[in-house]
Design a protein around this motif. Structure first.
Motif, PDB file in Angstrom:
ATOM      1  N   GLN A   1       0.847  -1.200   0.000  1.00  0.00           N
ATOM      2  CA  GLN A   1       0.000   0.000   0.000  1.00  0.00           C
ATOM      3  C   GLN A   1       0.878   1.244   0.000  1.00  0.00           C
ATOM      4  OE1 GLN A   1      -3.694   0.716   2.551  1.00  0.00           O
ATOM      5  NE2 GLN A   1      -2.293   2.128   3.541  1.00  0.00           N
ATOM      6  N   ARG A   2       0.457   2.218  -0.799  1.00  0.00           N
ATOM      7  CA  ARG A   2       1.124   3.521  -0.765  1.00  0.00           C
ATOM      8  C   ARG A   2       0.059   4.606  -0.769  1.00  0.00           C
ATOM      9  NH1 ARG A   2       3.608   3.628  -5.324  1.00  0.00           N
ATOM     10  NH2 ARG A   2       5.667   2.904  -4.750  1.00  0.00           N
ATOM     11  N   ARG A   3       0.140   5.519   0.196  1.00  0.00           N
ATOM     12  CA  ARG A   3      -0.737   6.694   0.245  1.00  0.00           C
ATOM     13  C   ARG A   3       0.160   7.905   0.410  1.00  0.00           C
ATOM     14  NH1 ARG A   3      -6.254   5.520   3.564  1.00  0.00           N
ATOM     15  NH2 ARG A   3      -6.782   7.385   2.374  1.00  0.00           N
TER      16      ARG A   3
ATOM     17  N   GLU B   1      -5.936   8.969  -4.715  1.00  0.00           N
ATOM     18  CA  GLU B   1      -6.713   7.732  -4.823  1.00  0.00           C
ATOM     19  C   GLU B   1      -7.716   7.644  -3.678  1.00  0.00           C
ATOM     20  OE1 GLU B   1      -7.951   4.837  -6.988  1.00  0.00           O
ATOM     21  OE2 GLU B   1      -5.985   5.646  -7.539  1.00  0.00           O
ATOM     22  N   ILE B   2      -8.914   7.179  -3.967  1.00  0.00           N
ATOM     23  CA  ILE B   2      -9.939   6.982  -2.949  1.00  0.00           C
ATOM     24  C   ILE B   2      -9.726   5.619  -2.293  1.00  0.00           C
ATOM     25  CG2 ILE B   2     -12.399   6.794  -2.487  1.00  0.00           C
ATOM     26  CD1 ILE B   2     -11.510   9.575  -3.312  1.00  0.00           C
ATOM     27  N   PHE B   3      -9.628   5.587  -0.966  1.00  0.00           N
ATOM     28  CA  PHE B   3      -9.437   4.324  -0.254  1.00  0.00           C
ATOM     29  C   PHE B   3     -10.701   3.865   0.473  1.00  0.00           C
ATOM     30  CE2 PHE B   3      -5.137   5.174  -1.285  1.00  0.00           C
ATOM     31  CZ  PHE B   3      -4.452   3.967  -1.197  1.00  0.00           C
ATOM     32  N   TYR B   4     -11.772   4.619   0.372  1.00  0.00           N
ATOM     33  CA  TYR B   4     -13.057   4.183   0.928  1.00  0.00           C
ATOM     34  C   TYR B   4     -13.741   3.345  -0.147  1.00  0.00           C
ATOM     35  CZ  TYR B   4     -17.364   4.488   3.699  1.00  0.00           C
ATOM     36  OH  TYR B   4     -18.466   4.193   4.456  1.00  0.00           O
ATOM     37  N   ARG B   5     -13.400   2.065  -0.195  1.00  0.00           N
ATOM     38  CA  ARG B   5     -13.766   1.175  -1.298  1.00  0.00           C
ATOM     39  C   ARG B   5     -14.588  -0.010  -0.791  1.00  0.00           C
ATOM     40  NH1 ARG B   5     -11.452   2.219  -6.676  1.00  0.00           N
ATOM     41  NH2 ARG B   5      -9.870   3.826  -6.374  1.00  0.00           N
TER      42      ARG B   5
ATOM     43  N   TRP C   1      -3.417   0.023  -3.599  1.00  0.00           N
ATOM     44  CA  TRP C   1      -3.588  -1.092  -2.660  1.00  0.00           C
ATOM     45  C   TRP C   1      -3.416  -2.364  -3.469  1.00  0.00           C
ATOM     46  CZ3 TRP C   1      -3.800  -2.809   2.150  1.00  0.00           C
ATOM     47  CH2 TRP C   1      -4.458  -4.005   2.427  1.00  0.00           C
ATOM     48  N   LEU C   2      -2.510  -3.243  -3.037  1.00  0.00           N
ATOM     49  CA  LEU C   2      -2.148  -4.418  -3.828  1.00  0.00           C
ATOM     50  C   LEU C   2      -3.305  -5.390  -3.992  1.00  0.00           C
ATOM     51  CD1 LEU C   2       0.030  -6.011  -5.323  1.00  0.00           C
ATOM     52  CD2 LEU C   2       0.707  -6.992  -3.112  1.00  0.00           C
TER      53      LEU C   2
END
Length: 333
Positions: free
Chosen positions: A112-114, A119-123, A140-141
């Motif tokens: 993971q990279r933020r 990128e939206i991470f609320y998925r 996210w892998l």
């Protein structure tokens, strides 16, 4: 022809150059890529019709079956690949994964990279299972791949830095776990993590043994509450008057304050967060000596969205529920 290299190095070298075949002679550590002279010679090679590859391992004059060697980031690092970047690894037969490899720190797979909010991470569940984003940026892998990678002994390293204008000390921190494993989907990708070492708070220990949860697939331990929804993100906190909220436009766009105390996240980030379906929850309490009844109250909106800068961050809010006055509906639109 290359000599003096290992079988995994031969395999990766030949496939990197898009040869359809290769053989490896174990006795003198010779690698031969895509040569009919050798791949058609049964003394040196055997063929696998299912994969279209030709390979062989020979000890003296006796042809033996080859030893399967899967490629991981660590194995590539040990083969001498020292440049950070995107590589294709094969941690399991028939599974090729494109990942960012951190070679400068010893051969780590970045799961993971933020870094910039792009990128939206609320998925949803499927996206967290399969992965999302761009391996050269935020991503996210994917749980199914992390499960494969951690079927053998694995460690987890987390590196954190503050944003450029954040007034947080220290400006960077790390956490390392000597044990890290994610189970498969039948166990809802349950996390096993232990052996903390770092210069920050151990925030993962409380999640050891907990199954993965998204807003559409609740597997946590909170009964009827969904952690993914409850802890979506705090966009504003006001608690002690330590931060001045009488600010100009640019500051409200970029954000201000301290995320461990009073702060405003920033309109440009709230816009990004609410590009997918979002809710707003407001929790209020009186100050210690405030003579107000009730002492606490809440307001919840089932629809919450902040448009982009071109629309001057226009607010969309509806679906009120709470035990206080609906003070937001008048600001809708």
């Amino acid at each position: 022809m290359s000599q003096g290299i290992s079988f995994p190095a031969c395999k990766y070298h030949c496939m990197e150059w898009k040869y359809a075949a290769f053989i490896y002679i174990e006795s003198n550590k010779t690698c031969l890529c895509g040569s009919e002279e050798y791949t058609n010679n049964v003394e040196y090679a055997s063929s696998d019709e299912n994969t279209g590859l030709v390979y062989g391992v020979r000890e003296t004059t006796v042809l033996t079956s080859y030893v399967q060697a899967f490629l991981t980031v660590l194995s590539l690092y040990e083969l001498g690949y020292a440049e950070d970047g995107v590589y294709v690894i094969q941690p399991k037969e028939g599974v090729d994964i494109e990942v960012w490899c951190d070679m400068s720190n010893g051969g780590w797979t970045v799961i993971q990279r933020r870094q910039d909010g792009s990128e939206i991470f609320y998925r949803n569940w499927d996206e967290y299972v399969n992965g999302f984003g761009n391996t050269t940026g935020e991503y996210w892998l994917g749980l199914k791949y992390i499960n494969i990678l951690t079927t053998i002994g694995s460690a987890l390293y987390i590196e954190m830095e503050t944003f450029e204008h954040d007034n947080v000390s220290p400006a960077s921190a790390f956490a390392e776990y000597s044990t890290f494993k994610v189970n498969d989907e039948t166990d809802k990708y349950r996390l096993t993590v232990a052996g903390f070492y770092g210069n920050c708070f151990d925030c993962l220990n409380a999640h050891n043994g907990v199954r993965f949860t998204t807003f559409d697939n609740d597997n946590d331990l909170r009964g009827g509450d969904n952690c993914a929804v409850m802890f979506h993100g705090v966009i504003q906190r006001r608690q002690d008057g330590s931060v001045d909220f009488y600010r100009g436009w640019d500051e409200y766009v970029d954000g201000f304050g301290n995320t461990t105390g009073e702060y405003w996240l920033g309109l440009k980030y709230i816009n990004i967060l609410t590009t997918i379906s979002s809710e707003l929850y407001i929790e209020m309490e009186t100050f210690e000596h405030g003579n107000v009844s009730p002492a606490s109250a809440f307001a919840e909106y089932s629809t919450f969205k902040v448009n982009g800068e071109s629309d001057e961050y226009r607010l969309s809010v509806s679906g009120y529920n709470g035990n206080c006055a609906d003070s937001f509906s008048n600001h809708n639109g």
